[in-house]
Design a protein around this motif. Structure first.
Motif, PDB file in Angstrom:
ATOM      1  N   ARG A 264     -48.418 -72.149  24.434  1.00  0.00           N
ATOM      2  CA  ARG A 264     -47.573 -71.497  25.432  1.00  0.00           C
ATOM      3  C   ARG A 264     -48.165 -70.135  25.772  1.00  0.00           C
ATOM      4  O   ARG A 264     -48.596 -69.394  24.884  1.00  0.00           O
ATOM      5  CB  ARG A 264     -46.155 -71.321  24.907  1.00  0.00           C
ATOM      6  CG  ARG A 264     -45.323 -72.571  24.887  1.00  0.00           C
ATOM      7  CD  ARG A 264     -43.914 -72.288  24.423  1.00  0.00           C
ATOM      8  NE  ARG A 264     -43.239 -71.280  25.261  1.00  0.00           N
ATOM      9  CZ  ARG A 264     -41.976 -71.378  25.675  1.00  0.00           C
ATOM     10  NH1 ARG A 264     -41.253 -72.431  25.338  1.00  0.00           N
ATOM     11  NH2 ARG A 264     -41.436 -70.425  26.415  1.00  0.00           N
ATOM     12  N   ALA A 269     -41.487 -69.271  20.443  1.00  0.00           N
ATOM     13  CA  ALA A 269     -40.172 -68.626  20.389  1.00  0.00           C
ATOM     14  C   ALA A 269     -39.874 -68.253  18.940  1.00  0.00           C
ATOM     15  O   ALA A 269     -40.020 -69.083  18.033  1.00  0.00           O
ATOM     16  CB  ALA A 269     -39.098 -69.563  20.931  1.00  0.00           C
ATOM     17  N   ASP A 293     -41.098 -74.443  28.444  1.00  0.00           N
ATOM     18  CA  ASP A 293     -39.687 -74.376  28.056  1.00  0.00           C
ATOM     19  C   ASP A 293     -39.111 -75.777  27.910  1.00  0.00           C
ATOM     20  O   ASP A 293     -39.178 -76.599  28.827  1.00  0.00           O
ATOM     21  CB  ASP A 293     -38.882 -73.614  29.108  1.00  0.00           C
ATOM     22  CG  ASP A 293     -39.298 -72.163  29.231  1.00  0.00           C
ATOM     23  OD1 ASP A 293     -39.876 -71.630  28.269  1.00  0.00           O
ATOM     24  OD2 ASP A 293     -39.055 -71.573  30.302  1.00  0.00           O
ATOM     25  N   THR A 297     -44.912 -76.469  22.203  1.00  0.00           N
ATOM     26  CA  THR A 297     -45.367 -75.093  22.012  1.00  0.00           C
ATOM     27  C   THR A 297     -46.885 -75.020  21.923  1.00  0.00           C
ATOM     28  O   THR A 297     -47.493 -74.059  22.403  1.00  0.00           O
ATOM     29  CB  THR A 297     -44.753 -74.494  20.729  1.00  0.00           C
ATOM     30  OG1 THR A 297     -43.334 -74.569  20.814  1.00  0.00           O
ATOM     31  CG2 THR A 297     -45.181 -73.054  20.535  1.00  0.00           C
ATOM     32  N   ALA A 392     -34.837 -76.215  21.550  1.00  0.00           N
ATOM     33  CA  ALA A 392     -34.426 -75.116  22.412  1.00  0.00           C
ATOM     34  C   ALA A 392     -32.949 -74.785  22.238  1.00  0.00           C
ATOM     35  O   ALA A 392     -32.531 -73.646  22.473  1.00  0.00           O
ATOM     36  CB  ALA A 392     -34.706 -75.466  23.871  1.00  0.00           C
ATOM     37  N   ARG A 550     -39.224 -76.903  31.760  1.00  0.00           N
ATOM     38  CA  ARG A 550     -40.153 -76.245  32.691  1.00  0.00           C
ATOM     39  C   ARG A 550     -41.554 -76.280  32.090  1.00  0.00           C
ATOM     40  O   ARG A 550     -41.900 -75.495  31.216  1.00  0.00           O
ATOM     41  CB  ARG A 550     -39.713 -74.811  32.962  1.00  0.00           C
ATOM     42  CG  ARG A 550     -40.609 -74.065  33.960  1.00  0.00           C
ATOM     43  CD  ARG A 550     -40.000 -72.716  34.343  1.00  0.00           C
ATOM     44  NE  ARG A 550     -40.896 -71.947  35.186  1.00  0.00           N
ATOM     45  CZ  ARG A 550     -41.769 -71.036  34.743  1.00  0.00           C
ATOM     46  NH1 ARG A 550     -41.838 -70.786  33.436  1.00  0.00           N
ATOM     47  NH2 ARG A 550     -42.545 -70.373  35.578  1.00  0.00           N
TER      48      ARG A 550
END
Length: 556
Positions: A264, A269, A293, A297, A392, A550
């Protein structure tokens, strides 16, 4: 006991032979596999020669351990861990003063422990085991390896990608066994054996080409025309495509050329479970196109149709970790499973939390006769999407892994090809007549499970749906996700005709399509054809499928 100088000479001979035989072994592998065995072996030993002066020469064991390390880092595919562990185990014995026979036996033991293959499975072991036995008895090592390689022509593959072609592998020699025989003959400099080996390779390759084309003429000359493609140097195609992906979607994806991974662009995250996946290139947009998103990752991409190396996968795990654990999503191919599992073990040794889910959805490759279990194909996208959504939403590693396994278990896929694919710089991997369809294909350009007459799309879709529903057995009222996936060479017009047939066929069976997806998502370069994936949804899976995403290739 071999001296260091003798081991150096042997490794150089292997490297030179791999370079010389690269195209021949690729062609032999194309008969029943994905046509990259020669390139993979050459890539590994070319890296050894590139770093030749820096190799550790403190002892025989240290030298071979360093060679093993380079092979593991550079080769990828199934061959990477197999050849790496063989060299490593042989080096341990050499360091203890063992002779060639003990080194070969140790290599066999290591390879069997790692890959679980046995003699008779149509692998390199069918030449290596006889060679080790001959060495223990002071026999003809090269001759034994050659006889073992010759015998693989009559065997049915039960390991590796050739296993999916089943009985259609009979008649062509195994490329790994041929490579062992070539090396044994070359190292022994036996002219008579060399002549036998050339005959084996020529007839074995031609028999494979004849089986692929349906001609049945093993004496026909083997020809593979080169397909025109938008590439520079074929060997740079995967890397340049990965660089291009990151340049086109720099807000989402970053390419790390040194570690050869995609991540990413904004990093992992923090305190959230991360998803990492990967595999050979040539399936775009899988996997790199699904970074962002609500999905992946980090990704470890291999060369075209070759699994990434252990080093790449480990680097991707490290890059993905945000402190809450990393879930590996692995397609069920031998090379992917070996490299991802080894990397996962190393990551856990470093203190990282790592779990793994294997996707094995291809119904055409099920059954004991295939030996290695179902292939992972279109359902990989479904698993990455729902698992990414659960991560997420704040799910724990255990929760994310559980939903990923449920999605994998509730999915079934099957594909067909109207025209084979062509790897960069090569021609079609097999021949297919104008009135033929290759049924049960995977995503690496290999042969399918059977060849059937061409028919209208409604009939072809019905054939596939029958197989999928027979596997899933969805209860009445179960909502389905219906995914029509293009392999890269069929027009969108054709794919929507397929979906029309799929929707009508499912409706006629009283089944409800709750969600749908149509397009090129899990491709096989320029193969003309498609696959259908059905997933039996439940309330949670539906919610996770609908969750925002996304990425470069999937967003809503």
């Amino acid at each position: 006991m071999p001296t260091l100088s003798e081991l150096e000479a042997a490794v150089r001979t292997v490297a030179d032979t791999a370079a010389t035989r690269r195209a021949e072994w690729d062609a032999l592998d194309a008969a029943t596999g994905d046509g990259d065995f020669g390139s993979t072996l050459h890539r590994g030993f070319a890296a050894v020669l590139e770093g030749w002066d820096a190799l550790d020469r403190d002892s025989e064991r240290a030298f071979l351990a360093d060679v093993s390390r380079v092979l593991a880092a550079a080769m990828g595919g199934t061959s990477g861990p197999i050849w790496s562990v063989g060299v490593l185990r042989a080096g341990v014995v050499a360091g203890e003063g063992g002779d060639v026979d003990a080194m070969l036996t140790a290599a066999v033991d290591g390879i069997q422990a790692l890959g679980e293959a046995q003699r008779g499975d149509k692998t390199l072991l069918d030449a290596l085991i006889p060679a080790a036995e001959a060495a223990r008895g002071d026999g003809d090592v090269a001759g034994a390896a050659l006889e073992g390689a010759e015998a693989t022509r009559e065997l049915r593959a039960r390991r590796g990608r050739g296993a999916y072609a089943g009985h259609r592998t009979v008649g062509t020699a195994d490329p790994g066994a041929v490579a062992i025989a070539v090396l044994a003959v070359t190292l022994s400099a036996g002219d008579g054996d060399a002549q036998r080996l050339e005959a084996l390779h020529r007839v074995g390759e031609n028999a494979g080409e004849a089986a692929a084309s349906g001609s049945g003429d093993a004496d026909a000359p083997a020809k593979r025309a080169t397909t025109k493609q938008l590439v520079n140097r074929p060997q740079d195609a995967a890397r340049e495509a990965l660089e291009g992906l990151a340049l086109a979607h720099g807000d989402l994806v970053a390419w790390d050329g040194e570690r050869r991974i995609l991540t990413r662009a904004d990093g992992p995250a923090r305190d959230a479970v991360a998803l990492m996946s990967g595999g050979g290139s040539g399936h775009e947009p899988l996997h790199g196109g699904f970074i962002g998103d609500g999905m992946l990752t980090a990704v470890a991409p291999g060369e075209v149709f070759a699994s990434p190396s252990v080093d790449q996968v480990l680097a991707a795990i490290r890059a993905a970790d945000g402190g809450a654990g990393v879930l590996q999503i692995i397609k069920n191919y031998t090379g992917d499973v070996l490299n991802f599992r080894l990397a996962g073990e190393l990551a856990r040794e470093e203190g990282l939390q790592v779990d793994a889910v294997i996707v094995a959805d291809d119904v055409a490759s099920g059954g004991e006769e295939h030996g290695v279990g179902r292939r992972g194909t279109g359902a990989t996208l479904v698993v990455e999407k729902v698992a990414g959504a659960r991560a997420a939403a704040g799910g724990s590693l255990e929760e994310v892994a559980a939903v990923a396994r449920r999605a994998a278990d509730r999915s079934a896929s099957m594909g067909l090809a109207l025209h084979p694919c062509s790897p960069p710089g090569a021609g079609p991997l097999f021949a297919l007549g104008d009135e033929e369809v290759e049924m049960g294909v995977g995503i690496h350009g290999e042969l399918g499970t059977e060849r059937i007459p061409y028919a209208p799309v409604d009939e072809l879709v019905t054939t596939i749906v029958d197989r999928l529903l027979g596997d899933l057995e969805p209860a009445d009222g179960t909502p389905l996700l219906a995914f029509v996936n293009g392999f890269g060479g069929s027009a969108a017009l054709e794919l929507y005709i397929v979906y029309r047939a799929l929707s009508r066929t499912l409706g006629d069976r009283g089944l409800t399509v709750a969600r749908s997806l149509v397009g090129d998502y899990v491709t096989s370069l320029d193969m003309a054809g498609m696959s259908i994936t059905l997933t039996a949804l439940d309330d949670e899976l539906t919610t996770l499928w609908d969750a925002p995403v996304r990425t470069p290739a999937l967003r809503w």
